[in-house]
Design an enzyme around this catalytic site. Structure first.
Site, mmCIF file in Angstrom:
data_model
loop_
_atom_site.group_PDB
_atom_site.id
_atom_site.type_symbol
_atom_site.label_atom_id
_atom_site.label_comp_id
_atom_site.label_asym_id
_atom_site.label_seq_id
_atom_site.Cartn_x
_atom_site.Cartn_y
_atom_site.Cartn_z
ATOM 1 C CG HIS A 192 -2.679 -11.008 2.119
ATOM 2 N ND1 HIS A 192 -1.473 -11.376 1.561
ATOM 3 C CD2 HIS A 192 -2.737 -9.654 2.013
ATOM 4 C CE1 HIS A 192 -0.826 -10.300 1.139
ATOM 5 N NE2 HIS A 192 -1.576 -9.241 1.400
ATOM 6 C CG ASP A 269 -2.975 -12.499 7.989
ATOM 7 O OD1 ASP A 269 -2.405 -11.594 8.635
ATOM 8 O OD2 ASP A 269 -3.290 -12.372 6.784
ATOM 9 C CD GLN A 272 -5.145 -5.128 7.398
ATOM 10 O OE1 GLN A 272 -5.446 -4.089 8.000
ATOM 11 N NE2 GLN A 272 -4.344 -5.125 6.342
ATOM 12 C CE LYS A 295 -0.389 -5.280 6.286
ATOM 13 N NZ LYS A 295 -0.598 -4.381 5.146
ATOM 14 C CB CYS A 438 -2.625 -9.275 -1.585
ATOM 15 S SG CYS A 438 -1.192 -8.345 -2.150
#
Length: 483
Positions: A192, A269, A272, A295, A438
């Site tokens: 991202h 990261d 997700q 999220k 992104c």
């Protein structure tokens, strides 16, 4: 409530007095450990459930999924999400943009409303009832985050505005302090922008070098190539856990082990992954990990950084101002211990409490149950979309060994993805995303400018997928009629 007698003989009711210095004289403000930032603020709580760590101001989640009847998790949980029960452009809403942001259950909405209606106050600064209550709930939310990802101590959790700010925090504190010319930062081309741009800036300032891992033929970041890039020059590995475009899942535990073998730190990261599967930072041995509340069924405006205690303790402040100080003099200041050091100013109190409620909700379902259901949904989405002519799906095909996340980025031959997303919304009430998500470097590598993306969460159903496929087929038919 605790009964306290003042020096004048008055009897007062004081909330949460257990958090105050028991030897303090109540009417002497200097006797309170305000300058030491309230000893209760980061009290250690064992890795018990949120209900077991609840304060007098909190109660166990008013819901339980253990005794519900038959039906998929999507059907069972759907009533808790009021936003899903509406029409958009004359059609029943089908929300498939969960990789961008998730919807919020009633429990989260009520928690935020309850804060503003019942005990809205600033935290860590007041001794009155509302401030003590707000502080208690705010720090309980931090403990809930720590328990949720199995951090060893709530002091390893720093609240930020979002995951982007969390990554920038690491870049501008740890990065600028530790990186030197020719040091190497290893990333993948599937990152991202939030995981690329801060390190480009830091590399320009420090002389560090960015190295990028490409994709395999199966359109998964090449883990073998990554392993080969690691050397004694590698100081940091920055990578996603789950790709927001390819739906691929990286073997984070193995990569972290390889990185640690060359004494490199790893920043994960997990935006997700944390909302969709069990993530255990101690098992992974992650140095840093970031995620976003919005999220994971929580409110916008708050995210968090996990950092190992020894790393956070050596990092300088990110922002200067109130809350992050120990003492301020005219010619210098001293700083609080983490995480206060990185939380300057009034924090997002209501948002943190809402995030805590979201964690309660997810935990009541069970993250393994969510993950198992979403794997089933992911396969159904991939297979259904693969059956549509002229559709190209990006990322690996699912198999017994390849578990895709519950999203598909795709393109339709000769139809722009923005046209697809617009028609789906206006004619069918189906919400998907179009654009580069992104991830422009990844899209360039794939030879495209943009893609459409349908992404699911546990409150989605196979019927949602079916409606999406019907709507997509109609959309393709409409645009094909102009050829």
């Amino acid at each position: 409530m605790t009964m306290v007698t003042t020096m004048e003989g008055a009897i007062l009711k004081v909330p949460s007095l257990r958090f105050m210095n028991p030897n303090a004289k109540f009417m002497n403000p200097e006797s309170f450990p305000l300058r030491r930032r309230y000893e209760f603020r980061f009290r250690t709580v064992s890795s018990a459930s949120a209900a077991e760590t609840a304060t007098p101001y909190s109660s166990s989640p008013p819901f339980s999924f253990s005794k519900l009847g038959a039906g998929s998790l999507g059907h069972i949980s759907r009533p808790d999400f009021p936003i899903l029960h509406q029409e958009v452009n004359g059609s029943k809403l089908v929300y498939l943009d969960n990789a961008a942001t998730s919807q919020k259950p009633t429990a989260v909405l009520k928690a935020i409303q309850n804060y503003y209606e019942s005990y809205n106050s600033n935290v860590h600064r007041g001794i009155h009832y509302l401030s003590a209550k707000a502080t208690d709930e705010y720090e309980l939310a931090r403990q809930k985050v720590a328990n949720f990802i199995n951090a060893g101590d709530s002091r390893e959790i720093v609240f930020t505005r979002n995951a982007t700010e969390a990554i920038n925090l690491v870049a501008y504190t740890w990065g600028l302090s530790n990186l030197r010319p020719q040091d190497e930062i290893v990333l993948t081309i599937a990152e991202h922008h939030s995981s690329i741009v801060p390190w480009q800036i830091v590399a320009q300032r420090t002389g560090a070098v960015l190295k990028f891992v490409n994709l395999t033929e199966d359109e998964v970041p090449d883990v073998g190539e990554l392993k080969g890039m690691l050397s004694n020059k590698t100081k940091l590995v920055v990578l996603h856990h789950v790709s927001n475009v390819l739906a691929s899942v990286l073997p984070i535990d193995e990569i972290i082990s390889w990185a640690h073998d060359v004494r490199s730190k790893v920043l994960v990261d997990a935006c997700q992954s944390v909302p969709h599967m069990v993530v255990d930072v101690r098992s992974l041995d992650a140095d840093f990990l970031v995620a976003s509340s919005h999220k994971m069924c929580g409110p916008t405006g708050i995210g968090f950084l996990y950092g190992k205690t020894e790393l956070l303790s050596d990092m300088p402040p990110f922002l200067g101002g109130g809350e992050m100080i120990s003492d301020v003099f005219l010619d210098h200041s001293t700083y609080a211990d983490p995480p206060s050091r990185f939380e300057a100013g009034t924090p997002a109190i209501g948002e943190a409490i809402g995030l805590g409620a979201a964690i309660d909700y997810l935990s009541a379902i069970g993250m393994q149950k969510i993950h198992d259901y979403e794997v089933e949904l992911a396969n159904y989405l991939y297979q259904s979309l693969s059956s549509v002519p002229n559709v190209r799906i990006y990322g690996p095909a699912p198999s017994e060994v390849v578990k895709r996340a519950a999203l598909c980025s795709f393109n339709v031959e000769d139809v722009h993805p923005t046209d697809i997303a617009t028609f789906l919304d206006q004619q069918h009430g189906v919400a998907i995303r179009s654009g580069h998500h992104c991830a422009q470097p990844l899209h360039r590598y794939l030879g495209i400018n943009a893609s459409a993306r349908a992404s699911l969460h546990f409150y989605n159903t196979k019927e949602d997928v079916d409606e999406f496929i019907r709507a997509l087929t109609d959309t393709i038919s409409f645009f094909s009629s102009f050829k």
